[in-house]
Scaffold this active site. Structure first.
Site, PDB file in Angstrom:
ATOM      1  N   ASP A  44      11.970  30.272  61.526  1.00  0.00           N
ATOM      2  CA  ASP A  44      13.189  31.081  61.546  1.00  0.00           C
ATOM      3  C   ASP A  44      12.803  32.553  61.666  1.00  0.00           C
ATOM      4  O   ASP A  44      12.128  33.099  60.789  1.00  0.00           O
ATOM      5  CB  ASP A  44      13.961  30.837  60.246  1.00  0.00           C
ATOM      6  N   ASP A  56      17.088  32.018  67.393  1.00  0.00           N
ATOM      7  CA  ASP A  56      16.117  32.504  66.421  1.00  0.00           C
ATOM      8  C   ASP A  56      15.508  31.434  65.527  1.00  0.00           C
ATOM      9  O   ASP A  56      14.776  31.764  64.587  1.00  0.00           O
ATOM     10  CB  ASP A  56      16.744  33.597  65.553  1.00  0.00           C
ATOM     11  N   GLU A  57      15.767  30.163  65.775  1.00  0.00           N
ATOM     12  CA  GLU A  57      15.154  29.139  64.932  1.00  0.00           C
ATOM     13  C   GLU A  57      14.974  27.837  65.685  1.00  0.00           C
ATOM     14  O   GLU A  57      15.694  27.538  66.638  1.00  0.00           O
ATOM     15  CB  GLU A  57      15.959  28.910  63.652  1.00  0.00           C
TER      16      GLU A  57
END
Length: 453
Positions: free
Chosen positions: A11, A105-106
């Site tokens: 993350d 983003d993850e």
């Protein structure tokens, strides 16, 4: 269930804000808020410096400004976020063929498919530490928090334990030791409404949940949710890491810590989600005919409403307008815990005369009342939005500090420079133009839930 901690969850920390701080040297170490900058705007991401003042995602920009008036409020640059994300996802795919991106983003990574000589704790930990170093290298200094566990659930919980820039490994057999002291809201799907139902039943922690039978949980929260809650409450999660499949729809949704009751706030959230959907459609060269909204009420009732256009579109203003119109037909007086916008019926063509870029850009410009608009040509208006990349014929590249009353103020700096000078110009300054990087072909990533980490 896996017998080894071979599921990795990565993350990127405060992603949007971190990219802005990377690219704007004068903002490093200072509070940064990315989202809607107008009076009805909504926070998308806040830097850790801003979070110290209580700023969080889904908060109105008005409240965020009241809590942290000295923060930099920026409208966002999806081209920068997308290119940074692609660099990270490429790195993850070089580590394992099984990568499941959840958002920009993850992502989950299946290390069991990575061809490692063994999957002992030392080996997977070394892989995770190397990935964190490589992420910093390929992103220009961004940090990532990583969790390793025997399942997606455990890996995700682990990645949240030591943010930012942390690494937590949960050895096999210790999952319940980790979970038992935690509040039940750590379990996916347990929001305010479910938390309240469990509280009334005397269930506050995962340890409390562990003692409740599945039949009792079904009685408390319903059949489907009760079964899932019982399994995760015993750390049982056998969901595989699934690599990307052919895109059939593009959607964005957000689950909110506090039930939403303000219709204007919901409309603003849907409008922002529509812009995210538009960005992803354009990045993939796609457009869609059917716009759908998803609304989950306080009591977990989920409603979907959709409308279909005669021709495909990728224009944010069109998608947002339809989404807000669909919301108007729903009764949300009891509160809303989840909102989402999606586009399906995808095609790789657009009927430009019906849904051209000019219409969308002009409509979006009107949604930013605190930013000046100037026409740099006879057809395409430019919104001088805070944070926007620009280039001056003499001064070079910079970004919009702010605009209003016929003036645009620019700070001239980039990620490769020191903090730069500030200059102000008339909004119709002929030597000042928007700047965008040359388009490149890269991998696409799935939808991004709007949430705070």
């Amino acid at each position: 269930m896996r017998q080894v901690a071979s599921v990795l969850h990565l993350d990127l920390d405060a992603f949007f804000a971190a990219v802005e701080q990377r690219d704007k040297p004068s903002l490093r170490g200072k509070p940064v808020v990315v989202g809607g900058v107008g009076g009805r705007g909504v926070v998308s991401t806040a830097s850790y410096e801003a979070r110290k003042y209580g700023v969080r995602s889904a908060m109105s920009t008005r409240e965020a400004r009241a809590r942290c008036p000295h923060a930099a409020f920026l409208s966002g640059r999806f081209h920068a976020y997308r290119s940074t994300s692609e660099a990270v996802m490429t790195l993850l795919r070089e580590t394992s063929p099984l990568v499941e991106p959840l958002s920009l983003d993850e992502a989950f990574v299946d290390l069991a498919a990575a061809g490692l000589p063994d999957l002992e704790i030392d080996t997977v930990t070394e892989v995770a530490e190397r990935l964190r170093r490589q992420v910093a290298e390929v992103t220009g200094g961004l940090t990532a928090s990583v969790g390793l566990g025997t399942s997606k659930f455990i890996a995700k919980v682990a990645s949240d334990l030591d943010k930012p820039d942390g690494l937590v490994v949960v050895p096999p057999g210790t999952e319940m030791d980790l979970l038992r002291p935690m509040h039940v809201s750590v379990i996916p799907g347990v929001g305010p409404a479910t938390t309240e139902r469990l509280r009334r039943a005397g269930v506050h922690t995962v340890a409390d949940l562990e003692t409740v039978s599945e039949d009792e949980l079904v009685r408390i929260v319903g059949a489907a949710h009760g079964h899932s809650l019982h399994e995760l409450g015993h750390a049982r999660d056998d969901r595989p890491v699934v690599s990307e499949r052919e895109t059939k729809s593009v959607s964005v949704e957000g689950t909110y810590d506090t039930d939403l009751t303000d219709r204007k706030l919901m409309a603003a959230l849907l409008t922002r989600q529509a812009r995210s959907v538009s960005e992803r459609l354009r990045a993939s060269g796609l457009a869609g005919r059917t716009v759908t909204i998803k609304v989950r009420l306080h009591d977990f009732t989920t409603m979907n409403r959709s409308t279909t256009l005669s021709s495909p579109t990728d224009v944010a203003a069109t998608i947002g307008r339809l989404a807000v119109g669909l919301l108007a037909d729903l009764d949300t007086t009891g509160g809303v815990r989840l909102l989402g916008v999606g586009v399906s019926g995808l095609a790789d063509w657009i009927q430009e005369d019906l849904f051209g870029d000019n219409v969308g850009d002009a409509d979006e410009a009107t949604s930013l009342p605190d930013a000046d608009v100037v026409s740099t040509s006879s057809t395409i208006p430019v919104t001088w939005a805070p944070g926007m990349d620009v280039e001056h014929a003499t001064m070079g590249r910079g970004w919009v500090w702010g605009s209003g009353r016929g003036v645009v103020t620019v700070r001239f700096e980039t990620a490769q420079t020191t903090p730069g000078p500030v200059r102000s110009y008339p909004i119709d300054e002929p030597e000042l133009k928007p700047w965008r990087p040359e388009p490149t072909t890269g991998a696409t990533v799935p939808d991004m839930p709007e949430r705070h980490r």
